[in-house]
Write a protein that holds these residues in place. Structure first.
Motif, PDB file in Angstrom:
ATOM      1  N   MET A  49      19.780  73.854   0.027  1.00 20.28           N
ATOM      2  CA  MET A  49      20.947  73.239   0.651  1.00 20.28           C
ATOM      3  C   MET A  49      22.148  74.148   0.442  1.00 20.28           C
ATOM      4  N   GLU A  50      22.828  74.434   1.482  1.00 22.10           N
ATOM      5  CA  GLU A  50      23.982  75.320   1.447  1.00 22.10           C
ATOM      6  C   GLU A  50      25.253  74.487   1.286  1.00 22.10           C
ATOM      7  N   ARG A  51      26.118  74.906   0.378  1.00 23.73           N
ATOM      8  CA  ARG A  51      27.382  74.215   0.188  1.00 23.73           C
ATOM      9  C   ARG A  51      28.520  75.137   0.607  1.00 23.73           C
ATOM     10  N   THR A  52      29.648  74.537   0.983  1.00 26.32           N
ATOM     11  CA  THR A  52      30.823  75.291   1.406  1.00 26.32           C
ATOM     12  C   THR A  52      31.868  75.238   0.303  1.00 26.32           C
ATOM     13  N   ILE A  53      32.532  76.373   0.086  1.00 28.52           N
ATOM     14  CA  ILE A  53      33.590  76.447  -0.916  1.00 28.52           C
ATOM     15  C   ILE A  53      34.681  77.374  -0.387  1.00 28.52           C
ATOM     16  N   SER A  54      35.925  77.014  -0.622  1.00 27.46           N
ATOM     17  CA  SER A  54      37.020  77.871  -0.163  1.00 27.46           C
ATOM     18  C   SER A  54      37.095  79.119  -1.042  1.00 27.46           C
ATOM     19  N   ALA A  55      37.662  80.176  -0.514  1.00 26.47           N
ATOM     20  CA  ALA A  55      37.804  81.414  -1.278  1.00 26.47           C
ATOM     21  C   ALA A  55      38.656  81.173  -2.523  1.00 26.47           C
ATOM     22  N   THR A  56      39.674  80.336  -2.396  1.00 33.72           N
ATOM     23  CA  THR A  56      40.533  80.018  -3.532  1.00 33.72           C
ATOM     24  C   THR A  56      39.741  79.335  -4.639  1.00 33.72           C
ATOM     25  N   ASP A  57      38.949  78.326  -4.261  1.00 29.80           N
ATOM     26  CA  ASP A  57      38.141  77.615  -5.262  1.00 29.80           C
ATOM     27  C   ASP A  57      37.060  78.517  -5.841  1.00 29.80           C
ATOM     28  N   ALA A  58      36.459  79.350  -4.998  1.00 32.25           N
ATOM     29  CA  ALA A  58      35.420  80.270  -5.478  1.00 32.25           C
ATOM     30  C   ALA A  58      36.011  81.227  -6.513  1.00 32.25           C
ATOM     31  N   ASN A  59      37.211  81.695  -6.255  1.00 35.76           N
ATOM     32  CA  ASN A  59      37.875  82.600  -7.191  1.00 35.76           C
ATOM     33  C   ASN A  59      38.186  81.882  -8.504  1.00 35.76           C
ATOM     34  N   ARG A  60      38.682  80.672  -8.406  1.00 35.05           N
ATOM     35  CA  ARG A  60      39.074  79.902  -9.580  1.00 35.05           C
ATOM     36  C   ARG A  60      37.859  79.502 -10.427  1.00 35.05           C
ATOM     37  N   GLU A  61      36.727  79.219  -9.776  1.00 30.83           N
ATOM     38  CA  GLU A  61      35.550  78.702 -10.473  1.00 30.83           C
ATOM     39  C   GLU A  61      34.379  79.686 -10.416  1.00 30.83           C
ATOM     40  N   PHE A  62      34.668  80.976 -10.461  1.00 27.89           N
ATOM     41  CA  PHE A  62      33.637  81.987 -10.238  1.00 27.89           C
ATOM     42  C   PHE A  62      32.485  81.916 -11.234  1.00 27.89           C
ATOM     43  N   SER A  63      32.768  81.709 -12.510  1.00 24.93           N
ATOM     44  CA  SER A  63      31.696  81.643 -13.513  1.00 24.93           C
ATOM     45  C   SER A  63      30.755  80.473 -13.233  1.00 24.93           C
ATOM     46  N   ARG A  64      31.311  79.309 -12.947  1.00 26.60           N
ATOM     47  CA  ARG A  64      30.493  78.143 -12.626  1.00 26.60           C
ATOM     48  C   ARG A  64      29.693  78.394 -11.356  1.00 26.60           C
ATOM     49  N   LEU A  65      30.345  78.984 -10.374  1.00 27.73           N
ATOM     50  CA  LEU A  65      29.697  79.299  -9.096  1.00 27.73           C
ATOM     51  C   LEU A  65      28.490  80.211  -9.313  1.00 27.73           C
ATOM     52  N   LEU A  66      28.654  81.256 -10.123  1.00 25.49           N
ATOM     53  CA  LEU A  66      27.537  82.160 -10.406  1.00 25.49           C
ATOM     54  C   LEU A  66      26.402  81.444 -11.114  1.00 25.49           C
ATOM     55  N   GLY A  67      26.739  80.540 -12.010  1.00 23.69           N
ATOM     56  CA  GLY A  67      25.710  79.762 -12.693  1.00 23.69           C
ATOM     57  C   GLY A  67      24.887  78.932 -11.717  1.00 23.69           C
ATOM     58  N   GLU A  68      25.560  78.320 -10.762  1.00 30.01           N
ATOM     59  CA  GLU A  68      24.861  77.513  -9.761  1.00 30.01           C
ATOM     60  C   GLU A  68      24.025  78.390  -8.829  1.00 30.01           C
ATOM     61  N   VAL A  69      24.547  79.556  -8.486  1.00 26.94           N
ATOM     62  CA  VAL A  69      23.784  80.475  -7.636  1.00 26.94           C
ATOM     63  C   VAL A  69      22.535  80.953  -8.370  1.00 26.94           C
ATOM     64  N   ALA A  70      22.668  81.253  -9.658  1.00 21.14           N
ATOM     65  CA  ALA A  70      21.520  81.683 -10.451  1.00 21.14           C
ATOM     66  C   ALA A  70      20.460  80.584 -10.500  1.00 21.14           C
ATOM     67  N   ALA A  71      20.886  79.321 -10.401  1.00 19.46           N
ATOM     68  CA  ALA A  71      19.959  78.191 -10.420  1.00 19.46           C
ATOM     69  C   ALA A  71      19.373  77.905  -9.041  1.00 19.46           C
ATOM     70  N   GLY A  72      19.796  78.694  -8.019  1.00 23.24           N
ATOM     71  CA  GLY A  72      19.199  78.538  -6.690  1.00 23.24           C
ATOM     72  C   GLY A  72      20.118  78.020  -5.605  1.00 23.24           C
ATOM     73  N   GLN A  73      21.333  77.645  -5.945  1.00 23.62           N
ATOM     74  CA  GLN A  73      22.277  77.116  -4.956  1.00 23.62           C
ATOM     75  C   GLN A  73      22.832  78.241  -4.083  1.00 23.62           C
ATOM     76  N   THR A  74      23.084  77.941  -2.823  1.00 23.89           N
ATOM     77  CA  THR A  74      23.685  78.896  -1.889  1.00 23.89           C
ATOM     78  C   THR A  74      25.046  78.359  -1.456  1.00 23.89           C
ATOM     79  N   PHE A  75      26.034  79.248  -1.357  1.00 29.08           N
ATOM     80  CA  PHE A  75      27.379  78.850  -0.955  1.00 29.08           C
ATOM     81  C   PHE A  75      27.846  79.664   0.247  1.00 29.08           C
ATOM     82  N   VAL A  76      28.592  79.002   1.144  1.00 25.01           N
ATOM     83  CA  VAL A  76      29.319  79.686   2.208  1.00 25.01           C
ATOM     84  C   VAL A  76      30.775  79.656   1.782  1.00 25.01           C
ATOM     85  N   VAL A  77      31.389  80.823   1.706  1.00 25.60           N
ATOM     86  CA  VAL A  77      32.793  80.930   1.296  1.00 25.60           C
ATOM     87  C   VAL A  77      33.647  80.956   2.553  1.00 25.60           C
ATOM     88  N   THR A  78      34.680  80.116   2.562  1.00 24.24           N
ATOM     89  CA  THR A  78      35.564  80.053   3.728  1.00 24.24           C
ATOM     90  C   THR A  78      36.955  80.550   3.371  1.00 24.24           C
TER      91      THR A  78
END
Length: 81
Positions: free
Chosen positions: A1-30
């Motif tokens: 399942m692909e989730r959407t995240i703003s560039a601002t939020d992705a920047n602010r929460e980058f460590s958490r985002l990488l953890g979720e990606v490592a667990a298999g999550q996919t993100f579209v950055v807007t």
């Protein structure tokens, strides 16, 4: 399942985002509501897997050639000495 995240939020929460990606999550950055990037888990390619398998076989072959050693009776307390 692909989730959407703003560039601002992705920047602010980058460590958490990488953890979720490592667990298999996919993100579209807007940016300004428009998709600009996709962050997906990195998959090892077949050559990496083949190389790892070759090295593992080589290690197991080397270990199989080692002479057996009888250490005598070992107790749980021996691990504390």
């Amino acid at each position: 399942m692909e989730r959407t995240i703003s560039a601002t939020d992705a920047n602010r929460e980058f460590s958490r985002l990488l953890g979720e990606v490592a667990a298999g999550q996919t993100f579209v950055v807007t940016s300004h509501g428009k998709p600009v990037a996709r962050i997906v888990p990195l998959q090892a390619d077949d050559s990496d897997r083949a190389e790892r398998a070759r090295k593992m076989r080589e290690l197991l072959d080397q270990m199989a050639r080692l002479p057996l050693r009888h250490a005598g009776r070992i107790t749980r307390d021996d691990g504390y000495e």
